[in-house]
Design a protein around this motif. Structure first.
Motif, PDB file in Angstrom:
ATOM      1  N   SER A  27       0.838  -1.324   0.123  1.00 24.86           N
ATOM      2  CA  SER A  27      -0.017  -0.018  -0.222  1.00 24.86           C
ATOM      3  C   SER A  27       1.016   1.175  -0.049  1.00 24.86           C
ATOM      4  O   SER A  27       2.126   1.272   0.470  1.00 24.86           O
ATOM      5  N   GLU A  28       0.483   2.426  -0.337  1.00 27.09           N
ATOM      6  CA  GLU A  28       1.047   3.655  -0.486  1.00 27.09           C
ATOM      7  C   GLU A  28       2.009   3.779   0.964  1.00 27.09           C
ATOM      8  O   GLU A  28       2.933   4.296   1.087  1.00 27.09           O
ATOM      9  N   ASN A  29       0.850   3.502   1.930  1.00 28.27           N
ATOM     10  CA  ASN A  29       1.388   3.801   3.415  1.00 28.27           C
ATOM     11  C   ASN A  29       2.561   2.920   3.748  1.00 28.27           C
ATOM     12  O   ASN A  29       3.616   3.189   4.281  1.00 28.27           O
ATOM     13  N   GLU A  30       2.468   1.456   3.318  1.00 25.27           N
ATOM     14  CA  GLU A  30       3.389   0.633   3.490  1.00 25.27           C
ATOM     15  C   GLU A  30       4.977   1.013   2.790  1.00 25.27           C
ATOM     16  O   GLU A  30       6.154   0.983   3.225  1.00 25.27           O
ATOM     17  N   LYS A  31       4.688   1.593   1.481  1.00 27.64           N
ATOM     18  CA  LYS A  31       5.902   2.132   0.559  1.00 27.64           C
ATOM     19  C   LYS A  31       6.398   3.280   1.421  1.00 27.64           C
ATOM     20  O   LYS A  31       7.735   3.223   1.561  1.00 27.64           O
ATOM     21  N   GLN A  32       5.939   4.052   2.067  1.00 28.68           N
ATOM     22  CA  GLN A  32       6.280   5.492   2.801  1.00 28.68           C
ATOM     23  C   GLN A  32       7.099   4.916   3.879  1.00 28.68           C
ATOM     24  O   GLN A  32       8.135   5.563   4.106  1.00 28.68           O
ATOM     25  N   VAL A  33       6.520   4.112   4.620  1.00 28.09           N
ATOM     26  CA  VAL A  33       7.203   3.535   5.613  1.00 28.09           C
ATOM     27  C   VAL A  33       8.504   3.033   5.244  1.00 28.09           C
ATOM     28  O   VAL A  33       9.588   3.200   6.201  1.00 28.09           O
ATOM     29  N   ILE A  34       8.692   2.313   4.149  1.00 27.32           N
ATOM     30  CA  ILE A  34      10.039   1.568   3.656  1.00 27.32           C
ATOM     31  C   ILE A  34      10.749   2.678   3.506  1.00 27.32           C
ATOM     32  O   ILE A  34      12.173   2.867   3.631  1.00 27.32           O
ATOM     33  N   LEU A  35      10.514   3.562   2.587  1.00 27.94           N
ATOM     34  CA  LEU A  35      11.387   4.763   1.817  1.00 27.94           C
ATOM     35  C   LEU A  35      11.625   5.469   3.067  1.00 27.94           C
ATOM     36  O   LEU A  35      12.959   5.981   2.923  1.00 27.94           O
ATOM     37  N   LEU A  36      11.111   5.708   4.267  1.00 34.13           N
ATOM     38  CA  LEU A  36      11.553   6.598   5.248  1.00 34.13           C
ATOM     39  C   LEU A  36      12.816   5.975   5.942  1.00 34.13           C
ATOM     40  O   LEU A  36      13.818   6.460   6.333  1.00 34.13           O
ATOM     41  N   GLN A  37      12.980   4.743   5.709  1.00 34.92           N
ATOM     42  CA  GLN A  37      14.203   4.069   6.103  1.00 34.92           C
ATOM     43  C   GLN A  37      15.637   4.245   5.330  1.00 34.92           C
ATOM     44  O   GLN A  37      16.540   4.008   5.562  1.00 34.92           O
ATOM     45  N   TYR A  38      15.050   4.706   4.117  1.00 37.00           N
ATOM     46  CA  TYR A  38      16.188   5.279   3.013  1.00 37.00           C
ATOM     47  C   TYR A  38      16.613   6.687   2.983  1.00 37.00           C
ATOM     48  O   TYR A  38      17.478   6.867   2.512  1.00 37.00           O
ATOM     49  N   ARG A  39      15.624   7.377   3.276  1.00 39.26           N
ATOM     50  CA  ARG A  39      15.775   9.229   3.262  1.00 39.26           C
ATOM     51  C   ARG A  39      16.900   9.479   3.881  1.00 39.26           C
ATOM     52  O   ARG A  39      17.327   9.097   4.968  1.00 39.26           O
ATOM     53  N   LEU A  40      17.562  10.700   3.371  1.00 37.25           N
ATOM     54  CA  LEU A  40      18.640  11.334   4.173  1.00 37.25           C
ATOM     55  C   LEU A  40      18.244  11.813   5.442  1.00 37.25           C
ATOM     56  O   LEU A  40      19.105  12.370   6.214  1.00 37.25           O
ATOM     57  N   THR A  41      17.036  12.408   5.595  1.00 30.39           N
ATOM     58  CA  THR A  41      16.400  12.755   6.760  1.00 30.39           C
ATOM     59  C   THR A  41      15.488  11.842   7.039  1.00 30.39           C
ATOM     60  O   THR A  41      14.606  11.688   6.255  1.00 30.39           O
ATOM     61  N   TYR A  42      15.309  11.067   8.235  1.00 34.43           N
ATOM     62  CA  TYR A  42      14.083  10.438   8.591  1.00 34.43           C
ATOM     63  C   TYR A  42      13.641  10.561   9.869  1.00 34.43           C
ATOM     64  O   TYR A  42      14.345  10.883  10.730  1.00 34.43           O
TER      65      TYR A  42
ATOM     66  N   MET B 232       2.053   9.575   8.643  1.00 36.28           N
ATOM     67  CA  MET B 232       3.149   9.781   7.746  1.00 36.28           C
ATOM     68  C   MET B 232       3.650  11.450   7.296  1.00 36.28           C
ATOM     69  O   MET B 232       2.646  12.072   7.379  1.00 36.28           O
ATOM     70  N   PRO B 233       4.874  11.510   7.692  1.00 32.85           N
ATOM     71  CA  PRO B 233       5.358  12.982   7.372  1.00 32.85           C
ATOM     72  C   PRO B 233       5.169  13.145   6.004  1.00 32.85           C
ATOM     73  O   PRO B 233       5.499  12.284   4.956  1.00 32.85           O
ATOM     74  N   HIS B 234       4.697  14.541   5.754  1.00 36.58           N
ATOM     75  CA  HIS B 234       4.660  14.958   4.243  1.00 36.58           C
ATOM     76  C   HIS B 234       5.182  16.283   4.223  1.00 36.58           C
ATOM     77  O   HIS B 234       5.236  17.104   5.016  1.00 36.58           O
ATOM     78  N   MET B 235       5.952  16.692   2.985  1.00 36.99           N
ATOM     79  CA  MET B 235       6.731  18.084   2.863  1.00 36.99           C
ATOM     80  C   MET B 235       5.932  19.006   2.508  1.00 36.99           C
ATOM     81  O   MET B 235       5.108  18.702   1.401  1.00 36.99           O
ATOM     82  N   ILE B 236       6.005  20.236   2.631  1.00 34.49           N
ATOM     83  CA  ILE B 236       5.338  21.232   1.923  1.00 34.49           C
ATOM     84  C   ILE B 236       6.333  21.730   1.013  1.00 34.49           C
ATOM     85  O   ILE B 236       7.473  21.893   1.208  1.00 34.49           O
ATOM     86  N   ASP B 237       5.703  22.041  -0.290  1.00 31.14           N
ATOM     87  CA  ASP B 237       6.384  22.420  -1.296  1.00 31.14           C
ATOM     88  C   ASP B 237       7.127  23.672  -1.212  1.00 31.14           C
ATOM     89  O   ASP B 237       6.372  24.530  -0.468  1.00 31.14           O
ATOM     90  N   VAL B 238       8.267  23.988  -2.039  1.00 32.64           N
ATOM     91  CA  VAL B 238       9.044  25.124  -1.765  1.00 32.64           C
ATOM     92  C   VAL B 238       8.161  26.595  -2.040  1.00 32.64           C
ATOM     93  O   VAL B 238       8.361  27.575  -1.577  1.00 32.64           O
ATOM     94  N   GLU B 239       7.114  26.284  -3.054  1.00 35.62           N
ATOM     95  CA  GLU B 239       6.635  27.686  -3.629  1.00 35.62           C
ATOM     96  C   GLU B 239       5.568  27.905  -2.363  1.00 35.62           C
ATOM     97  O   GLU B 239       5.107  29.273  -2.491  1.00 35.62           O
TER      98      GLU B 239
END
Length: 973
Positions: free
Chosen positions: A217-232, A520-527
């Motif tokens: 699921s999207e959520n499962e993917k995000q959980v996994i990606l969080l383990q790879y991101r440079l800030t987590y 799950m954390p979401h980023m706010i876009d630069v604009e």
RNA sequence: GCUCGAGUGGUGGAAUUGGUAGACACGUUGGACUUAAAAUCCAAUGUCCAUUAGGACGUACGGGUUCAAGUCCCGUCUCGAGUACCA
């Protein structure tokens, strides 16, 4: 008569060097004309000189603070004279703890105090604050203020937030050895799962196939990606400081207590943002070699990164299917393993401990948990531990190895477990001796009856099967090869560098551009950035222990309008089934102090479109990296490491073009205060002068240095008025005066030894302050401040002024008469020396050189423009105000900073004769002037024939005569 | 403990490659000027011995290399900085 009015009269009557007027005039001129504003387009070569920007504290500057700024200013001005387009900016690291604590105490918004601290004014406690900017301006720096940055300004931290989102959207690929966008990872997962991905990531990630990934699921993917991101986000054990109510990074803890305030720090598990700096460990280490930094700072960083090369070895457990992994730098001693030690906190300990040993083990764990980090560090001598009852199996001999726990093994380093080789490691040796464990010897010809043997270079392995007779290096290689063959280990490099915790439970810092949707954390876009700090009533954590931002009412993110909205609009869990309105809670933590300072050097490059870019490509390509960085060495493991990390990351992602931020760095030493002490006889209000206090029971009390004159005599009346309790004090004098004791200490308000640069500028002038600070001693060395000595430099400037003026009437008196040979020699000697000194950062000796030049030229009565004009340029980096004034009196209409640095001509220094020292057995007895073109033989003949030589020889015949033409004559015998 | 730095007059400090140790300042002492103070100018100032001439000793301590050592080598001590049960 006050000092001030006395000085005024004396100025008008006897001397025309009105430094106050001159300095005010030129400071205004520079500001009005923007003399030092750098251009991003120039034919000149660029040079970027940067100071570590200050935290604007309410206490203001003392004379120690400007030292580095003066040095960098001298260098910047020198480079301009040398024809460089110089960028020399300044700004403020204006987020930070002191402003927040002040806000907690007084209720004043940190933004307000910060502004007052920078720009001056009166705070709400009625304190008059001079303001950093005003204080700096008085010293005559050539800063380009049009590029100022303040890390707490939303237009600035917009980009700090943006860098955070970039880190979030990146992962580190060890195959390409750089950071890549997270999308490349996602597509790799979709194609082949994570089996072949060589990434910097969390430990223990479950392997998955492409098919599995696509089914997540999207959520499962995000959980996994969080383990790879440079800030987590990760639940990590952090350093929690209860007194400050926040977590601290490792480098914010000194000797087990908080760097600021000295409060206790405990370990605590919390969900925190972390920075995967460990991915860059090797590059941060390698990059040091290319930097022109002091060896000691580089060494500090190397230690902090803490690379060690060795192997991981996994031991099977007897009667258990788990394994124990250890890291060792000595796989060559694998046959010397006689036990294993685990850190008591490891979960595995509970699993393997046998019922018989459980009581002892639990008691031991309980006793170590009670000991604080600090106690453990202080007490390294006491050997403690407990046997778990479990056994591991040696990978080669299959012998059983008893498993112990002991607090000398740290859970946070390596795997928290060690293979103990008592014959080769002193800690293992001590542990084995203490608990009566066997100490097998695996070294040839070494006695281990007293202590372990750890000398790798002298190692020859014995009693070790296939390793016998091998030296260290070969044995390591073969051991790893054999371990790999039996599947029990492999070569591995370990780093001490941990990922950096990035969350702080504070108000006065950058808000994270993060909202949480379904946890799950979401980023706010630069604009939609900056995400500005919300207003809150009180700057304290909430009653529920949430960070101060938990007090904000309007702190939710509307992902449809991209605006901050009221918390009330967040869909509450009570109405689980209500429709998702796209409004989510925002992160409550803020970023740590080092966030804003990790990229500010790029911001100065850009002054035009600060809203659109963090710095434009053209600006960054033009300025490159900082050519010269000046600041204190206390940032060795914090700021200087984090900045390097962010720069490497930004480079990887194509946002900047340089790999290192600071090419050359100079660390100025601290200027120490010279405290004054008065001595109060015990249980009385009687003060004894220094000489009378020696054998008495006295209590030394700090006296304000302002009440003490150059001869260490106390102004008793001023001291009595200072504090009510001293009003009726009695002073026992010696020789009619009260002498104070002196001691060199750190300059600090509480020690009453602070000297304010404003007062020095008022009394002696900025040029005097600048030159005196440079004159004190080598830049990188710690040295005490002594106001008494300043008269030497001040007198020199007065003398320098007089060189250009006729004594009696003090009229300007520079003529076009040709300069004498001597004067030209003095000038060119000075040019050569000053240039060399500036390039070697030996500023103290060039001040001496100026003094010598002034002494010589005034003795020569030199009035030639030919000499005095270049001399003014030479001194301009050090004493820019007086130089500008003289320059304009010489008829120039442009600033002296537009002039070119005088060119040294060797011909003026060519000598025809040398005053040879004539020494006997290496001891100089007399000198003899001889022509420089004289041959060796002639010199020897002339010297030997000299009557003084004969006198010293007293009839003896010399054994040997050494003649070094142009240097020395030494007669042996 | 380990790593790196540093020890030079009363004080801050010079001495860039081994070649006149103590530059340049501060402080101190004496003198000139001044009613006086401040400021300015002049002189002396490593220590010890000597009336002078001059001599001896001197760069933390002990050795060494060299015609010559603050500088190079070995050992010791002291101070400062960093770091530490890092396996």
């Amino acid at each position: 008569m006050s000092t001030l009015s006395r000085k005024r009269i004396y100025n008008t009557l006897t001397m025309k060097y009105h430094f106050n007027e001159i300095e005010a005039k030129w400071q205004k001129y520079w500001a009005d004309k923007g003399t030092f504003n750098a251009s991003n387009n120039s034919d000149k070569p660029k040079y970027y000189v940067l100071d570590m920007f200050p935290y604007p504290s309410g206490a203001g500057l003392h004379v120690g603070h400007p030292l580095g700024y003066i040095a960098s200013d001298v260098y910047a001005r020198y480079k301009r004279l040398k024809g460089f387009n110089v960028l020399h900016p300044q700004g403020y690291d204006s987020f930070g703890l002191p402003a927040e604590q002040y806000a907690i105490q007084t209720g004043q918004h940190p933004a307000v105090t910060t502004k007052v601290n920078i720009e001056g004014g009166v705070d709400n406690q009625g304190n008059e604050i001079a303001g950093y900017r005003n204080q700096l301006d008085k010293i005559g720096f050539s800063f380009d203020w049009s590029r100022e940055v303040r890390t707490s300004n939303p237009e600035y931290y917009k980009w700090t937030q943006w860098i955070f989102t970039e880190l979030f959207n990146s992962w580190y690929n060890y195959d390409t050895n750089k950071a890549e966008g997270i999308e490349t990872l996602v597509s790799a997962f979709a194609k082949e799962g994570n089996g072949n991905i060589n990434a910097a990531c969390d430990d223990n990630i479950e392997p998955f196939t492409a098919a599995q990934w696509n089914d997540f699921s999207e959520n499962e993917k995000q959980v996994i990606l969080l383990q790879y991101r440079l800030t987590y986000l990760a639940e990590t054990e952090v350093n929690w400081c209860p007194a400050l109510g926040t977590v601290l990074a490792n480098d914010e803890i000194v000797n087990g207590v908080s760097e600021r305030g000295g409060h206790t720090v405990v370990r605590k598990k919390m969900t925190q943002w972390s920075m995967r700096i460990s991915a860059y460990a090797e590059r941060l280490l390698q990059g040091l070699d290319s930097l022109d930094w002091s060896e000691s700072i580089k060494e500090t960083q190397r230690n902090w990164i803490g690379k060690s090369v060795g192997a991981t070895v996994s031991f099977n457990l007897k009667d258990h299917d788990k394994k124990i992994e250890v890291f060792t730098t000595r796989p060559d001693t694998i046959f010397g393993v006689s036990f294993m030690t685990l850190a008591p906190e490891l979960d595995l300990v509970q699993e393997i401990t046998t019922p018989e040993q459980k009581e002892k083990v639990d008691a031991y764990i309980a006793s170590t948990a009670k000991r604080s980090e600090r106690e453990r560090m202080a007490d390294v001598k006491t050997i403690t531990g407990a046997f778990t009852g479990a056994y591991a199996e040696h990978p080669f001999t299959k012998e059983p190895i008893p498993i112990w726990i002991g607090d000398y093994v740290l859970a946070g380093y390596g795997t928290g477990a060690v293979m103990a080789v008592p014959c080769g490691d002193q800690r293992d040796y001590d542990f084995a001796k203490h608990f009566g464990i066997a100490i097998p010897n695996v070294f040839e010809g070494v006695d281990i009856s007293e202590e372990a043997f750890a000398d790798k270079a002298a190692t020859v392995i014995a009693n070790s099967d296939f390793l016998n007779g091998l030296k260290y290096k070969k044995a390591v290689k073969l051991a790893i090869y054999e371990l790999e063959k039996v599947g029990a280990g492999s070569g591995k490099t370990n780093y001490r560098l941990r990922d950096a915790v990035f969350s702080r439970q504070r108000y006065w810092g950058e808000p994270f551009p993060v909202y949480y949707k379904d946890g799950m954390p979401h980023m706010i876009d630069v604009e939609h950035l900056p995400l500005e700090l919300p207003e809150i009533e009180k700057y304290l954590p909430t009653e529920d222990g949430e960070p101060p931002l938990g007090r904000a009412d309007v702190w939710a993110w509307d992902s449809k309008t991209n605006k901050v909205v009221s918390n009330d609009l967040v869909r509450s869990s009570a109405v689980e089934n209500s429709e998702d309105n796209g409004i989510y809670p925002l992160e409550l933590n803020t970023m740590p102090g080092w966030a804003g300072s990790s990229w500010y050097f790029f911001r100065y490059m850009e002054k035009a479109q600060r809203d659109a870019v963090f710095a434009s490509k053209e600006a960054m390509d033009y300025w490159g990296n900082v050519d010269l960085y000046i600041g204190g060495s206390e940032h060795g493991t914090g700021h200087l490491l984090y900045s390097r990390f962010w720069v490497k990351f930004l480079k990887d992602r194509g946002h900047v073009s340089v790999d290192e931020p600071f090419q050359k760095m100079i660390n100025q030493g601290m200027i120490l205060g010279t405290s004054a002490f008065v001595y109060r006889e015990e249980n009385s209000n009687t003060f004894l002068s220094l000489g009378l206090s020696k054998d008495k029971q006295v209590q030394p009390i700090h006296a304000p240095v302002a009440f003490v004159n150059a001869s260490d005599e106390l102004d008793v009346e001023a001291f009595k008025k200072w504090r009510p309790e001293f009003k009726d004090a009695e002073f026992i004098l010696e020789d009619g005066v009260y002498k104070v004791g002196r001691e060199v200490e750190k300059m600090s308000k509480s020690k009453y030894n602070v000297v304010n640069p404003d007062e020095i500028c008022e009394q002696y002038g900025a040029d005097t302050l600048r030159m005196y600070e440079m004159f004190l001693g080598p830049l990188e060395q710690a040295k005490p401040w002594n106001t008494a000595g300043i008269t030497g430099v001040h007198n020199f400037l007065k003398k320098f002024w007089k060189l250009y003026h006729n004594g009696a009437e003090a009229t300007f008196n520079v003529t076009d008469t040709p300069a004498s040979k001597d004067s030209l020699k003095t000038l060119h000697k000075t040019i050569k020396k000053v240039q060399e000194d500036i390039e070697n950062f030996s500023f103290n000796t060039s001040v001496s050189t100026f003094m010598i030049a002034a002494n010589e030229l005034s003795a020569q009565k030199c009035t030639s423009q030919e000499v005095l004009e270049p001399l003014a340029i030479l001194i301009a980096p050090y004493a820019p105000h007086i130089a500008e004034e003289l320059w304009s009196k010489l008829g120039h209409t442009e600033s002296i900073s537009e002039a070119g640095f005088p060119v040294f001509e060797e011909k003026h220094l060519v000598e025809s004769a040398k005053n040879y020292p004539i020494s006997f057995n290496g001891k100089m007895k007399f000198t003899l002037e001889l022509p420089l073109d004289m041959s060796k033989d002639e010199i020897e003949k002339t010297v030997m024939a000299h009557e003084k030589t004969q006198m010293y020889l007293d009839g003896r015949t010399p054994k040997k005569v050494i003649v070094v033409p142009g240097k020395i004559v030494n007669i042996v015998g």
